[in-house]
Design an enzyme around this catalytic site. Sequence first.
Site, PDB file in Angstrom:
ATOM      1  N   ARG A  24      -9.763   1.041   8.603  1.00 19.57           N
ATOM      2  CA  ARG A  24      -9.252  -0.301   8.845  1.00 19.57           C
ATOM      3  C   ARG A  24     -10.240  -1.172   9.603  1.00 19.57           C
ATOM      4  O   ARG A  24      -9.903  -2.270  10.026  1.00 19.57           O
ATOM      5  CB  ARG A  24      -7.984  -0.178   9.699  1.00 19.57           C
ATOM      6  CG  ARG A  24      -6.799  -0.846   9.045  1.00 19.57           C
ATOM      7  CD  ARG A  24      -5.664  -0.676   9.990  1.00 19.57           C
ATOM      8  NE  ARG A  24      -4.668   0.104   9.362  1.00 19.57           N
ATOM      9  CZ  ARG A  24      -3.509  -0.369   8.988  1.00 19.57           C
ATOM     10  NH1 ARG A  24      -3.191  -1.602   9.215  1.00 19.57           N
ATOM     11  NH2 ARG A  24      -2.632   0.394   8.419  1.00 19.57           N
ATOM     12  N   ARG A  42      12.398  -5.111   4.502  1.00 23.22           N
ATOM     13  CA  ARG A  42      11.877  -3.749   4.442  1.00 23.22           C
ATOM     14  C   ARG A  42      12.765  -2.787   5.234  1.00 23.22           C
ATOM     15  O   ARG A  42      13.218  -3.073   6.331  1.00 23.22           O
ATOM     16  CB  ARG A  42      10.472  -3.682   5.024  1.00 23.22           C
ATOM     17  CG  ARG A  42      10.070  -2.215   5.060  1.00 23.22           C
ATOM     18  CD  ARG A  42       8.739  -1.820   5.466  1.00 23.22           C
ATOM     19  NE  ARG A  42       7.963  -2.594   6.335  1.00 23.22           N
ATOM     20  CZ  ARG A  42       6.619  -2.513   6.352  1.00 23.22           C
ATOM     21  NH1 ARG A  42       6.000  -1.712   5.526  1.00 23.22           N
ATOM     22  NH2 ARG A  42       5.943  -3.230   7.195  1.00 23.22           N
ATOM     23  N   ARG A  55      11.454  -1.188  10.819  1.00 15.66           N
ATOM     24  CA  ARG A  55      10.337  -0.714  11.624  1.00 15.66           C
ATOM     25  C   ARG A  55      10.218  -1.530  12.902  1.00 15.66           C
ATOM     26  O   ARG A  55      10.413  -2.746  12.874  1.00 15.66           O
ATOM     27  CB  ARG A  55       9.044  -0.825  10.808  1.00 15.66           C
ATOM     28  CG  ARG A  55       8.474   0.542  10.485  1.00 15.66           C
ATOM     29  CD  ARG A  55       7.385   0.475   9.497  1.00 15.66           C
ATOM     30  NE  ARG A  55       6.218  -0.246   9.980  1.00 15.66           N
ATOM     31  CZ  ARG A  55       5.075  -0.334   9.303  1.00 15.66           C
ATOM     32  NH1 ARG A  55       4.972   0.276   8.136  1.00 15.66           N
ATOM     33  NH2 ARG A  55       4.058  -1.006   9.768  1.00 15.66           N
ATOM     34  N   ARG A  61      -0.548  -8.594  13.551  1.00 15.56           N
ATOM     35  CA  ARG A  61      -1.105  -7.644  12.579  1.00 15.56           C
ATOM     36  C   ARG A  61      -1.984  -8.365  11.550  1.00 15.56           C
ATOM     37  O   ARG A  61      -2.994  -7.837  11.101  1.00 15.56           O
ATOM     38  CB  ARG A  61       0.018  -6.858  11.894  1.00 15.56           C
ATOM     39  CG  ARG A  61       0.550  -5.738  12.791  1.00 15.56           C
ATOM     40  CD  ARG A  61       1.933  -5.267  12.409  1.00 15.56           C
ATOM     41  NE  ARG A  61       2.043  -4.747  11.069  1.00 15.56           N
ATOM     42  CZ  ARG A  61       3.181  -4.625  10.407  1.00 15.56           C
ATOM     43  NH1 ARG A  61       4.318  -4.964  10.991  1.00 15.56           N
ATOM     44  NH2 ARG A  61       3.202  -4.134   9.192  1.00 15.56           N
ATOM     45  N   LYS A  76       0.842  -1.212   0.000  1.00 13.78           N
ATOM     46  CA  LYS A  76       0.000   0.000   0.000  1.00 13.78           C
ATOM     47  C   LYS A  76       0.878   1.262   0.000  1.00 13.78           C
ATOM     48  O   LYS A  76       0.664   2.187  -0.774  1.00 13.78           O
ATOM     49  CB  LYS A  76      -0.921   0.030   1.242  1.00 13.78           C
ATOM     50  CG  LYS A  76      -1.823  -1.178   1.381  1.00 13.78           C
ATOM     51  CD  LYS A  76      -2.734  -1.068   2.579  1.00 13.78           C
ATOM     52  CE  LYS A  76      -2.036  -1.128   3.929  1.00 13.78           C
ATOM     53  NZ  LYS A  76      -1.380  -2.404   4.244  1.00 13.78           N
TER      54      LYS A  76
HETATM   55  P1  AP5 Z   1       4.815  -1.605   1.878  1.00 10.65           P
HETATM   56  O1  AP5 Z   1       4.507  -0.766   0.699  1.00 10.65           O
HETATM   57  O2  AP5 Z   1       5.497  -0.987   3.048  1.00 10.65           O
HETATM   58  O3  AP5 Z   1       3.478  -2.376   2.329  1.00 10.65           O
HETATM   59  P2  AP5 Z   1       2.258  -1.847   3.178  1.00 10.65           P
HETATM   60  O4  AP5 Z   1       1.028  -2.518   2.661  1.00 10.65           O
HETATM   61  O5  AP5 Z   1       2.254  -0.355   3.229  1.00 10.65           O
HETATM   62  O6  AP5 Z   1       2.669  -2.515   4.562  1.00 10.65           O
HETATM   63  P3  AP5 Z   1       2.613  -1.996   6.045  1.00 10.65           P
HETATM   64  O7  AP5 Z   1       3.337  -3.038   6.850  1.00 10.65           O
HETATM   65  O8  AP5 Z   1       3.062  -0.585   6.167  1.00 10.65           O
HETATM   66  O9  AP5 Z   1       1.090  -2.083   6.305  1.00 10.65           O
HETATM   67  P4  AP5 Z   1       0.403  -2.095   7.621  1.00 10.65           P
HETATM   68  O10 AP5 Z   1      -0.992  -1.830   7.175  1.00 10.65           O
HETATM   69  O11 AP5 Z   1       0.613  -3.313   8.440  1.00 10.65           O
HETATM   70  O12 AP5 Z   1       1.146  -0.944   8.461  1.00 10.65           O
HETATM   71  P5  AP5 Z   1       0.796   0.575   8.748  1.00 10.65           P
HETATM   72  O13 AP5 Z   1       2.029   1.350   8.763  1.00 10.65           O
HETATM   73  O14 AP5 Z   1      -0.322   1.041   7.892  1.00 10.65           O
HETATM   74  O15 AP5 Z   1       5.646  -2.887   1.379  1.00 10.65           O
HETATM   75  C1  AP5 Z   1       6.209  -3.788   2.292  1.00 10.65           C
HETATM   76  C2  AP5 Z   1       7.639  -4.159   1.849  1.00 10.65           C
HETATM   77  O16 AP5 Z   1       7.582  -4.901   0.618  1.00 10.65           O
HETATM   78  C3  AP5 Z   1       8.537  -2.949   1.554  1.00 10.65           C
HETATM   79  O17 AP5 Z   1       9.863  -3.271   1.909  1.00 10.65           O
HETATM   80  C4  AP5 Z   1       8.415  -2.757   0.030  1.00 10.65           C
HETATM   81  O18 AP5 Z   1       9.573  -2.167  -0.517  1.00 10.65           O
HETATM   82  C5  AP5 Z   1       8.223  -4.175  -0.461  1.00 10.65           C
HETATM   83  N1  AP5 Z   1       7.311  -4.298  -1.587  1.00 10.65           N
HETATM   84  C6  AP5 Z   1       6.223  -3.511  -1.869  1.00 10.65           C
HETATM   85  N2  AP5 Z   1       5.597  -3.955  -2.988  1.00 10.65           N
HETATM   86  C7  AP5 Z   1       6.287  -5.076  -3.381  1.00 10.65           C
HETATM   87  C8  AP5 Z   1       6.113  -6.001  -4.477  1.00 10.65           C
HETATM   88  N3  AP5 Z   1       5.117  -5.861  -5.345  1.00 10.65           N
HETATM   89  N4  AP5 Z   1       7.016  -7.029  -4.573  1.00 10.65           N
HETATM   90  C9  AP5 Z   1       8.037  -7.173  -3.660  1.00 10.65           C
HETATM   91  N5  AP5 Z   1       8.252  -6.311  -2.627  1.00 10.65           N
HETATM   92  C10 AP5 Z   1       7.384  -5.283  -2.487  1.00 10.65           C
HETATM   93  O19 AP5 Z   1       0.214   0.461  10.242  1.00 10.65           O
HETATM   94  C11 AP5 Z   1       1.068   0.143  11.325  1.00 10.65           C
HETATM   95  C12 AP5 Z   1       0.293   0.132  12.617  1.00 10.65           C
HETATM   96  O20 AP5 Z   1      -0.301   1.436  12.856  1.00 10.65           O
HETATM   97  C13 AP5 Z   1      -0.891  -0.838  12.685  1.00 10.65           C
HETATM   98  O21 AP5 Z   1      -0.497  -2.150  13.028  1.00 10.65           O
HETATM   99  C14 AP5 Z   1      -1.759  -0.175  13.763  1.00 10.65           C
HETATM  100  O22 AP5 Z   1      -1.231  -0.420  15.049  1.00 10.65           O
HETATM  101  C15 AP5 Z   1      -1.586   1.307  13.453  1.00 10.65           C
HETATM  102  N6  AP5 Z   1      -2.602   1.786  12.496  1.00 10.65           N
HETATM  103  C16 AP5 Z   1      -2.427   2.104  11.187  1.00 10.65           C
HETATM  104  N7  AP5 Z   1      -3.567   2.497  10.620  1.00 10.65           N
HETATM  105  C17 AP5 Z   1      -4.515   2.438  11.589  1.00 10.65           C
HETATM  106  C18 AP5 Z   1      -5.907   2.705  11.618  1.00 10.65           C
HETATM  107  N8  AP5 Z   1      -6.581   3.117  10.528  1.00 10.65           N
HETATM  108  N9  AP5 Z   1      -6.557   2.535  12.799  1.00 10.65           N
HETATM  109  C19 AP5 Z   1      -5.914   2.118  13.906  1.00 10.65           C
HETATM  110  N10 AP5 Z   1      -4.596   1.845  13.951  1.00 10.65           N
HETATM  111  C20 AP5 Z   1      -3.899   1.985  12.795  1.00 10.65           C
END
Ligand code: AP5
Length: 210
Positions: free
Chosen positions: A85, A118, A151, A162, A13
């Site tokens: 979410r 990552r 991270r 997660r 994402k």
């Molecule tokens: P990346 O692009 O970072 O993937 P992502 O989907 O953004 O993954 P996240 O781990 O950031 O998602 P998440 O939803 O768990 O975390 P968030 O920060 O939102 O890609 C991942 C890796 O793969 C990278 O190294 C990239 O380079 C690589 N990659 C990408 N595309 C690829 C491909 N096609 N092929 C190969 N490699 C690839 O949330 C973190 C925490 O915040 C949550 O756990 C929660 O505690 C809190 N939080 C966030 N949003 C909310 C909400 N709305 N409400 C409540 N709590 C929340």
Amino acid sequence: MKIILLGPPGSGKGTVSERLEKDCGFFHLSAGELLREEVAKKTTIGKEIQSYINKGELAPSKFVVELVKLEVRKKDNYILDGFPRSLEQAKQIEGLKVDAVVLMDVSEEVVIERFAGRRICEKSGHGYHIKYLPPKKAGICDVDGSKLVQRADDKPEVIKKRFVVYHKETQPLINYYEKKKLLHRVDASKKPEDVYNEVKKALKLKNKKR
Ligand code: AP5
């Protein structure tokens, strides 16, 4: 255009959003990044949010919903990455216009190996992967030259949690947005470039004029 990016942890994402921001001029709002910024400020709220992130649980909606609404007000083109979410959050933003929801469809088995490689910029949060999306210079952010770090919530036990939270809280949104005829499914198991092009095609997006 107002877009929501939905998908499991590691589905790409953030990676897709960063490119859409650069090429098409969207405002990219990552809910996770917004919360990590709050944590970095070490405020009372920040400390509370940190305890949820570190456990892989969702931060309470009362913190997230108002922060997001504040950030996107008066913006015409934005991507909500990782928000909403849960059904609770989706219902709380029903007044906000949504033009399309993209589901980054990929299995847990495929994304699990993405976490070990990552890296993110410690200053701005820009994302990389040591194998699939490496920076020009190892360990250094291409955009601002800051150090790349892992991270804190990319530990195997937190990642596991997660995914549990994703299945329980976030997956019901697929049905919710499908019923509203807003959902576009994209195969997010492909190479980063191919995934990006699929998203652009699904949304009929063109690069901004430079
Ligand atoms: P990346 O692009 O970072 O993937 P992502 O989907 O953004 O993954 P996240 O781990 O950031 O998602 P998440 O939803 O768990 O975390 P968030 O920060 O939102 O890609 C991942 C890796 O793969 C990278 O190294 C990239 O380079 C690589 N990659 C990408 N595309 C690829 C491909 N096609 N092929 C190969 N490699 C690839 O949330 C973190 C925490 O915040 C949550 O756990 C929660 O505690 C809190 N939080 C966030 N949003 C909310 C909400 N709305 N409400 C409540 N709590 C929340």
